[in-house]
Design an enzyme around this catalytic site. Sequence first.
Site, PDB file in Angstrom:
ATOM      1  N   SER A   1       0.846  -1.194   0.000  1.00  0.00           N
ATOM      2  CA  SER A   1       0.000   0.000   0.000  1.00  0.00           C
ATOM      3  C   SER A   1       0.877   1.238   0.000  1.00  0.00           C
ATOM      4  O   SER A   1       1.961   1.253   0.601  1.00  0.00           O
ATOM      5  CB  SER A   1      -0.907   0.032   1.229  1.00  0.00           C
ATOM      6  OG  SER A   1      -1.554   1.288   1.336  1.00  0.00           O
TER       7      SER A   1
ATOM      8  N   TYR B   1      -2.874  -0.260  10.129  1.00  0.00           N
ATOM      9  CA  TYR B   1      -2.762  -0.699   8.739  1.00  0.00           C
ATOM     10  C   TYR B   1      -1.373  -0.383   8.181  1.00  0.00           C
ATOM     11  O   TYR B   1      -0.733  -1.227   7.555  1.00  0.00           O
ATOM     12  CB  TYR B   1      -3.842  -0.006   7.903  1.00  0.00           C
ATOM     13  CG  TYR B   1      -3.890  -0.446   6.457  1.00  0.00           C
ATOM     14  CD1 TYR B   1      -4.238  -1.748   6.114  1.00  0.00           C
ATOM     15  CD2 TYR B   1      -3.615   0.459   5.433  1.00  0.00           C
ATOM     16  CE1 TYR B   1      -4.303  -2.148   4.781  1.00  0.00           C
ATOM     17  CE2 TYR B   1      -3.677   0.067   4.097  1.00  0.00           C
ATOM     18  CZ  TYR B   1      -4.019  -1.232   3.782  1.00  0.00           C
ATOM     19  OH  TYR B   1      -4.074  -1.620   2.464  1.00  0.00           O
TER      20      TYR B   1
END
Length: 249
Positions: free
Chosen positions: A144, A158
């Site tokens: 990501s 995250y």
Amino acid sequence: MNENTHHTAEAALVTGGGRGIGAAVAVRLAEAGFDVALTYERDEQAAAEVVSLIEKHGRRGLALRADASDADAVTGAVDRAAAEFGRLDVLVNNAAVFPVGPHDGHTVEEIDRVLAVNVRAPFLASRAAARHMDGDGRIVTVGSNVATRVPFGGLTLYTLSKSALAGMTRGLARDLGPRGITVAQVDPGPTDTDTNPADGPNADGIRSLVPLGRFARPAEIAETVAHLVGPGGRFITGAVLPVDGGINA
């Protein structure tokens, strides 16, 4: 590769391949000539639809139910894919959970699950897949953009989990390179999926951070994965490639 003979086709496994980026990758790899297995956690119908799309490209498709937080299920899915296809040439680590919320609001159980799904599962799957690869194997992990730069709050857990993957990618590239196995990572930016839709409540704010002014389509991320596992990716290993519309520029 003989396109007309199933048993000689190269084989790939895409974790979390029932939706979003994973589904786009699975279909793109089928288009490139791979037989493709995919794992899914709950939505059997969505996984079956992806298998149908794989088969429309004349390849074999296989949907395997596996909870990425279950270590045995992760390695079992890899081994079963290799057994069903008689080989395993490509692993795409895509399954992930996307926790959003204040750093002090996560329970210990939630922290453990996120790390199990987003970090431990890719490590275990990569290790299991490498056992089945015989030279020219490819492992690609979907990370990501927030692993590099955090654009707003509520992403600590995250970000923590996705940041670990770059270290795994570099380490495995060293470990597996002598065997001819490449290990690379793709870090998507905002991508239009059901977990982060381009018409969602925060989409305009996210879009304003992207120089290209839009979300990626899952198929655009899949194109980079297809390049990495294809002939053009043979000398790319240990690399983390942003496919983020410039959000981290």
